[in-house]
Design an enzyme around this catalytic site. Structure first.
Site, PDB file in Angstrom:
ATOM      1  N   GLU A   1       3.600   7.167  -0.505  1.00  8.03           N
ATOM      2  CA  GLU A   1       2.777   5.972  -0.436  1.00  8.03           C
ATOM      3  C   GLU A   1       3.590   4.729  -0.797  1.00  8.03           C
ATOM      4  OE1 GLU A   1      -1.737   7.025  -1.111  1.00  8.03           O
ATOM      5  OE2 GLU A   1      -0.659   7.137  -3.024  1.00  8.03           O
TER       6      GLU A   1
ATOM      7  N   ASP B   1      -0.057   1.640   4.065  1.00 11.61           N
ATOM      8  CA  ASP B   1       0.653   0.792   3.101  1.00 11.61           C
ATOM      9  C   ASP B   1       1.852   0.076   3.712  1.00 11.61           C
ATOM     10  OD1 ASP B   1      -1.176   2.128   1.496  1.00 11.61           O
ATOM     11  OD2 ASP B   1       0.320   3.484   0.649  1.00 11.61           O
TER      12      ASP B   1
ATOM     13  N   MET C   1      -9.301  -1.713 -10.325  1.00 10.91           N
ATOM     14  CA  MET C   1      -8.062  -2.239  -9.740  1.00 10.91           C
ATOM     15  C   MET C   1      -7.083  -1.095  -9.563  1.00 10.91           C
ATOM     16  SD  MET C   1      -5.271  -4.726 -11.668  1.00 10.91           S
ATOM     17  CE  MET C   1      -5.917  -6.315 -11.131  1.00 10.91           C
TER      18      MET C   1
ATOM     19  N   GLN D   1      -5.698  -3.780  -4.736  1.00  8.40           N
ATOM     20  CA  GLN D   1      -6.796  -2.909  -4.348  1.00  8.40           C
ATOM     21  C   GLN D   1      -7.923  -3.068  -5.359  1.00  8.40           C
ATOM     22  OE1 GLN D   1      -6.447  -0.067  -1.348  1.00  8.40           O
ATOM     23  NE2 GLN D   1      -6.088  -2.251  -1.116  1.00  8.40           N
TER      24      GLN D   1
ATOM     25  N   ASP E   1      -3.388  -0.406  -6.639  1.00 11.73           N
ATOM     26  CA  ASP E   1      -2.107  -0.912  -6.131  1.00 11.73           C
ATOM     27  C   ASP E   1      -2.005  -2.440  -5.999  1.00 11.73           C
ATOM     28  OD1 ASP E   1      -2.096   1.802  -5.714  1.00 11.73           O
ATOM     29  OD2 ASP E   1      -1.855   1.685  -3.546  1.00 11.73           O
TER      30      ASP E   1
END
Length: 497
Positions: A217, A163, A33, A51, A35
């Site tokens: 990001e 993103d 796992m 994610q 973001d």
């Protein structure tokens, strides 16, 4: 069987036993796992995607895992929502966001594709894509990608363009996306649309001016109080005192939004969290007007979990954000208090030397320590402790510093073990609130004016909480265990699913 069906079948067959995982922090059912994605409310239900690489405990081709909740604390796992199964996202369904629309629950994400060049090297292309669903099942639209990399101005990076975070103002949708400029410095670009399918470039909302790392990001942009907040997660940061550390971190910019130029004029820039494990935060606004944030509780460069552990990564507790006197405060979601059990309290307790207190022991708790007065120079709280292990926070009065140390937490990796946080607000009393959940600690200082988040994978038999003072301190201590059993039945929370 489709790629998404394969992922969900694997998830069901290989899921990890919950008994040795965190109690009230979100973790993957199996595998990797990172973001948080699509943190949103749809038809009254809180959705959290993330994610996800189910097939191993390291990063791989990105899927979107999926949880839902009614109260931000008790979460129900759903099947994965997206898998990399088209030409435009074959290399991964990267991070993004979600919004409720008339057409359903809309997921905006970055599709990543790779093309082989004539010289044999690979060209990476990142573009923004759309999927629509009913809260359980999602379908990618036929017109993807909805934002092509070619729509960026000349010189902007096509490879680092990811993103998207979406929101709506009256009849117009906006989204911000992380990007790099001609100088390869991080920036956040702004797009607008009337229907989520046809987008136009608007502006560069903000850039790092060569100061704050490189690629920015996971941007998030929203009003809070009388200001606007931009949250970004820079890569390749360099340390600056104790405000910014080396590597990846989350940074908050606070300022005014120039709606004529579509540009943020920041007044202040600071770290969002001072710990070793906090990245890629994302927010939503609740129906009662609260701004709630959740983040990935890990660092890219410090994968310290035990090798035999078949899950990797977790989320922070959702946090309520508030702007007071131009200071950003973060507090654990208030709904967590519904799950407190077995209270223990000490008022005006004198602590000198090292001690343990009856009733304060364990690895899953909400612990508040208020330092009232004393002639001490150092005060330490250690947890996940026994004769071999401990992780600690030490308050050093002379320097107004809190020092974190996980040297003896049991890790066997060459990773950061110590980090300092300089207090920004010094009062007569110091309030420390620790949220412990087996393998993590989240510290909230003075009602959340600063936070410090870190993981530690100490064997669960280490359960002692130790207080230590070099001279004498007077403290108030309040402790609650956290239990998800019995407060609210799952059927009541998820009657719609």
């Amino acid at each position: 069987m489709t790629d998404l069906e394969k992922a969900n079948t694997y998830q069901e067959e290989k899921r990890v036993d919950e008994s040795r995982k965190p109690v009230y922090h979100v973790t993957p059912p199996v595998g990797w796992m990172n973001d948080p994605n699509g943190f949103s409310i749809f038809e009254g239900m809180i959705h959290l995607f993330y994610q996800y690489h189910p097939y191993s405990d390291v990063w791989g081709p990105m899927h979107w895992g999926h949880y839902i909740s009614k109260d931000f604390v008790k979460w129900k796992e759903l099947p994965a929502a997206l898998a990399p199964d088209t030409d435009y996202d074959a290399a991964g369904c990267f991070s993004g966001s979600a919004i409720e629309t008339e057409e359903g629950h809309a997921l905006l994400y970055t599709g990543v594709m790779e093309k082989e060049k004539r010289d044999g090297s690979k060209e990476v292309i990142q573009q923004q894509c759309l999927a629509l669903g009913d809260g359980l099942h999602y379908k990618k639209i036929s017109g993807n990608p909805v934002i092509l990399s070619e729509q960026l101005p000349e010189g902007f990076s096509r490879e680092d363009f990811r993103d998207p975070k979406v929101w709506r103002e009256e009849e117009t949708y906006y989204l911000v996306v992380g990007n790099k400029n001609k100088q390869q410095d991080g920036q956040v670009v702004l797009f607008e649309s009337k229907d989520l399918k046809k987008w136009q470039f608007v502006s560069v909302l903000a850039d790092n001016q060569g100061k704050y790392g490189k690629m920015w990001e996971c941007p998030d942009f929203f009003p809070l109080g009388e200001k606007y907040i931009l949250v970004v997660s820079p890569q390749d940061m360099q340390a600056d005192g104790v405000e910014f550390h080396n590597g990846n971190q989350a940074v908050v910019l606070i300022g005014e939004y120039d709606r004529q130029k579509y540009r943020l004029q920041e007044d202040q820039v600071s770290s969002l969290d001072y710990g070793t494990d906090f990245y890629a935060p994302q927010t939503l606004k609740t129906e009662d007007g609260r701004r709630i944030m959740i983040a990935w509780m890990q660092s890219w460069d410090m994968n310290i979990k035990p090798a035999e552990q078949k899950w990797n990564g977790m989320m922070t507790i959702p946090r309520e954000l508030e702007l007071r006197e131009d200071r950003l405060y973060q507090r654990p979601i208030k709904e967590l208090e519904n799950y407190r059990t077995e209270p223990v309290a000490y008022t005006g307790r004198e602590i000198s030397g090292k001690c343990q207190l009856p009733g304060i022991r364990g690895r899953v708790m909400d612990l508040m320590v208020e330092l009232q007065e004393g002639d001490y120079k150092e005060f330490t709280v250690s947890f996940a402790a026994n004769e071999r292990y401990q992780t600690s926070f030490r308050y050093i009065c002379d320097t107004q510093t809190i020092e974190f140390d996980r040297t003896y937490c049991g890790m066997v990796r060459d990773a950061v073990c110590r980090r300092d946080m300089k207090l920004k607000r010094v009062e007569k009393t110091l309030k420390l609130r620790f949220l412990l959940d087996r393998f993590s600690v989240e510290l909230f200082v003075d009602d959340g004016v600063q936070t410090f988040t870190s993981t530690f994978y100490t064997p669960l038999e280490a359960e002692d909480i130790v207080f230590e003072c070099d001279k004498k301190a007077v403290v108030n201590i309040e402790k609650y265990n956290i239990s998800l059993d019995g407060e609210k039945k799952e059927a009541d929370l998820y009657e719609k699913i």
